[in-house]
Design an enzyme around this catalytic site. Sequence first.
Site, PDB file in Angstrom:
ATOM      1  N   ASP A 114      35.014  37.653  46.107  1.00 15.33           N
ATOM      2  CA  ASP A 114      35.627  37.999  44.824  1.00 15.33           C
ATOM      3  C   ASP A 114      36.949  38.700  45.076  1.00 15.33           C
ATOM      4  OD1 ASP A 114      33.398  36.998  43.577  1.00 15.33           O
ATOM      5  OD2 ASP A 114      32.522  38.951  43.111  1.00 15.33           O
ATOM      6  N   LEU A 115      37.818  38.658  44.104  1.00 15.17           N
ATOM      7  CA  LEU A 115      39.152  39.246  44.212  1.00 15.17           C
ATOM      8  C   LEU A 115      39.110  40.708  44.631  1.00 15.17           C
ATOM      9  CD1 LEU A 115      42.167  38.594  43.782  1.00 15.17           C
ATOM     10  CD2 LEU A 115      41.899  39.398  41.440  1.00 15.17           C
TER      11      LEU A 115
END
Length: 162
Positions: free
Chosen positions: A50-51
Amino acid sequence: MNGLWLSINLLGLPIHPSRLHYTDSLSNGIKFYFDSIGLAKKIRPINRLDLDTSGLVLFAKCEYIQECFIQQMKHHIFQKEYWCFIDGFLPEKTGSIQLPIARKKGSIIERCVDEINGQLAITHYKVLKVFPTFSLIQCKLETGRTHQIRVHLASLGHSLIR
């Protein structure tokens, strides 16, 4: 390792280009490096993060190696584990969270627990260390839903600490 490339991702850097991050992804950086050393290879991420997650990301230099890792992950031979700081304390030192996850209504990114429309999601956890107001836990995913760890822990009242 001739067919594999290992990279460390830092918080806030997407793994691959997207509409909002067309030129500033980890894949872009690796492609730039490959080009600078004259290595004509396609970028093939094996795993993603995930970012807002930091950690190791594997890239295959050829389709065969990529497929080998995909098959290993599919059959749980190659396993990933995540260490997370969470707000508060879990009631048990080890356990599993099995709650269905779906896209949050009105969002293309956010996910939530959804008993009706959600897909099966299973997260196994182990408390590694307890601090005065937060805990360090290890998570292993049996399924790989988007934002699974974040959603599961938040549903128990324990948000991830950045």
